[in-house]
Motif scaffolding. Structure first.
Motif, short mmCIF file in Angstrom:
data_model
loop_
_atom_site.label_atom_id
_atom_site.label_comp_id
_atom_site.label_asym_id
_atom_site.label_seq_id
_atom_site.Cartn_x
_atom_site.Cartn_y
_atom_site.Cartn_z
N LEU A 7 12.12 -13.76 -2.85
CA LEU A 7 10.72 -13.37 -2.85
C LEU A 7 10.27 -12.90 -1.47
N ALA A 8 10.79 -13.55 -0.42
CA ALA A 8 10.45 -13.14 0.94
C ALA A 8 10.96 -11.73 1.23
N VAL A 9 12.18 -11.44 0.76
CA VAL A 9 12.74 -10.10 0.97
C VAL A 9 11.91 -9.06 0.22
N ILE A 10 11.53 -9.37 -1.02
CA ILE A 10 10.72 -8.45 -1.82
C ILE A 10 9.38 -8.20 -1.13
N TYR A 11 8.75 -9.27 -0.65
CA TYR A 11 7.44 -9.16 -0.01
C TYR A 11 7.53 -8.30 1.25
N LEU A 12 8.48 -8.60 2.12
CA LEU A 12 8.59 -7.88 3.39
C LEU A 12 9.00 -6.42 3.16
N ALA A 13 9.91 -6.19 2.22
CA ALA A 13 10.34 -4.82 1.93
C ALA A 13 9.19 -4.00 1.36
N PHE A 16 6.79 -3.17 4.14
CA PHE A 16 7.33 -2.13 5.03
C PHE A 16 7.24 -0.76 4.38
N VAL A 17 7.71 -0.66 3.15
CA VAL A 17 7.72 0.63 2.45
C VAL A 17 6.29 1.12 2.20
N GLY A 18 5.42 0.20 1.72
CA GLY A 18 4.05 0.58 1.43
C GLY A 18 3.31 1.06 2.67
N THR A 19 3.46 0.34 3.78
CA THR A 19 2.79 0.74 5.02
C THR A 19 3.33 2.07 5.52
N LEU A 20 4.63 2.26 5.40
CA LEU A 20 5.25 3.52 5.84
C LEU A 20 4.71 4.70 5.03
N VAL A 21 4.61 4.52 3.72
CA VAL A 21 4.12 5.60 2.85
C VAL A 21 2.66 5.93 3.15
N PHE A 22 1.80 4.90 3.19
CA PHE A 22 0.38 5.15 3.42
C PHE A 22 0.11 5.69 4.83
N ALA A 23 0.87 5.21 5.82
CA ALA A 23 0.69 5.71 7.19
C ALA A 23 1.09 7.18 7.28
N LEU A 57 -2.68 -1.09 6.47
CA LEU A 57 -2.05 -2.40 6.32
C LEU A 57 -2.84 -3.35 5.41
N PRO A 58 -4.18 -3.49 5.58
CA PRO A 58 -4.92 -4.38 4.66
C PRO A 58 -4.80 -3.95 3.20
N LEU A 59 -4.85 -2.63 2.96
CA LEU A 59 -4.70 -2.13 1.59
C LEU A 59 -3.33 -2.46 1.03
N VAL A 60 -2.31 -2.27 1.85
CA VAL A 60 -0.94 -2.58 1.41
C VAL A 60 -0.81 -4.08 1.12
N CYS A 61 -1.41 -4.91 1.96
CA CYS A 61 -1.35 -6.36 1.73
C CYS A 61 -1.94 -6.73 0.37
N ILE A 63 -2.37 -4.75 -2.27
CA ILE A 63 -1.56 -4.19 -3.35
C ILE A 63 -0.29 -5.01 -3.55
N VAL A 64 0.36 -5.40 -2.46
CA VAL A 64 1.61 -6.16 -2.56
C VAL A 64 1.35 -7.53 -3.18
N GLU A 65 0.23 -8.16 -2.82
CA GLU A 65 -0.11 -9.45 -3.44
C GLU A 65 -0.22 -9.32 -4.95
N ILE A 66 -0.91 -8.28 -5.41
CA ILE A 66 -1.07 -8.07 -6.85
C ILE A 66 0.26 -7.73 -7.50
N LEU A 67 1.05 -6.88 -6.84
CA LEU A 67 2.36 -6.52 -7.38
C LEU A 67 3.29 -7.73 -7.46
N LEU A 68 3.13 -8.65 -6.51
CA LEU A 68 3.95 -9.85 -6.54
C LEU A 68 3.62 -10.71 -7.76
N VAL A 69 2.34 -10.79 -8.10
CA VAL A 69 1.94 -11.52 -9.31
C VAL A 69 2.52 -10.83 -10.54
N LEU A 70 2.47 -9.51 -10.57
CA LEU A 70 3.03 -8.77 -11.70
C LEU A 70 4.53 -8.98 -11.79
#
Length: 320
Positions: A7-13, A16-23, A57-61, A63-70
């Protein structure tokens, strides 16, 4: 242990990917606002890219929280470990990562605003609200020679052609773009602008809270608590797709409630309640704090209830 590490790897990855895309998208959008037809432009801007990281970064955080629940809805194994890791991620995000990010944003945002180019290039027709400009020459003092085609009767005669000499070029109508041609071609629809206006309002409120100190930020972070509590909604139904819809709907509702509050889109009754609560408690935004906490209690209580209900059902089925 493997589950926690996974789960830690999924969260961090995902972060990273989400922030890179949005940036990257933010950098390209900033480059477009600076682009002037006929003038050279750069493809990559480190300054815009770094600003994009901070702003997204806040937006990615969230989104990732919601995706983690999904993801946990799709893979419901080891619920206790998953819950512990989810709480750890949430606490680290809302008490360390996001407030630190908000404090850094203000250092870079002004650079983006001041980067808008107030210039034009020759040899291009530019349609404004009252007619069409054509600059045949751009002088060193940023004035221009050319013609103006009156297409609306602004000067008294529709279709009139007015020669321009040492004309002071104005680009206010193109804001936030530098070139009116780019604005007319790329101006996004309200369907795209509105979600970003919601995000911008929440970001602005968060930045202000972070600037006031830890306790003010803690009050704003009640939004994070409410968003994290949607974890409990994943147990609403035995149908995974229904749970996904419930989680997304609840998260969107929480965000919109906070947006309406910070934009002061409230009925007069709630405004009076907020004012009285502020006088009584001495807090800046007690009403939204109370709303977020109530929502959190409801969602968490629902999750606990459904967890016990499912557990009893499984026990009864095994005994039969």
């Amino acid at each position: 242990m493997k589950r926690a590490l996974y789960l830690a790897v999924i969260y961090l990855a995902s972060m990273f990917v989400g922030t890179l895309v949005f940036a990257t998208l933010f950098m390209f959008s900033c480059n477009l606002t600076m682009f002037v037809t006929g003038l050279p432009s750069s493809f990559f801007s480190l300054r815009f890219f770094m600003t994009g990281i901070l702003l997204s970064l806040p937006l990615v955080c969230i989104i990732v929280e919601i995706l983690l629940v999904l993801y946990l809805i799709r893979h419901p194994k080891h619920q206790l470990i998953s819950l512990i890791m989810y709480v750890v991620f949430g606490v680290a995000t809302w008490l360390v990562l996001i407030p630190t990010d908000f404090k850094l944003i203000s250092r870079y945002e002004s650079d983006v605003v001041s980067s808008r180019i107030e210039a034009s290039s020759a040899g291009v027709f530019r349609k404004e609200s009252n007619g069409v400009f054509y600059f045949s020459k751009i002088n060193e003092d940023k004035t221009a020679d050319g013609v103006f085609l009156d297409t609306t009767g602004y000067l008294g005669q529709e279709g009139a052609v007015l020669p321009l000499f040492n004309f002071s070029v104005k680009t206010e109508s193109a804001y936030p773009y530098s070139d009116i041609i780019i604005k007319n071609s790329l101006q996004p629809s309200s369907l795209v602008i509105y979600p970003f206006s919601v995000y911008n309002a929440i970001i602005t409120a968060g930045q202000y809270s972070a600037s006031l100190g830890f306790f003010a930020w803690l009050a704003f972070a009640s939004l994070g608590l409410a968003l994290l509590s949607v974890y409990g909604i994943q147990f609403a139904s035995s149908w995974k797709l229904a749970n996904v819809a419930c989680v997304i709907t609840a998260a969107a509702a929480i965000i919109m409630i906070n947006y309406f509050y910070y934009m002061n889109f409230l009925p007069d009754v709630l405004k009076e309640v907020a004012s009285k609560l502020a006088e009584f408690s001495g807090l800046k935004d007690p009403l939204i704090i109370l709303i977020n906490i109530i929502l959190s209690i409801i969602f968490i209580g629902f999750g606990v209830f459904m967890g016990i209900y499912r557990l009893k059902g499984n026990v009864l089925e095994s005994n039969e």
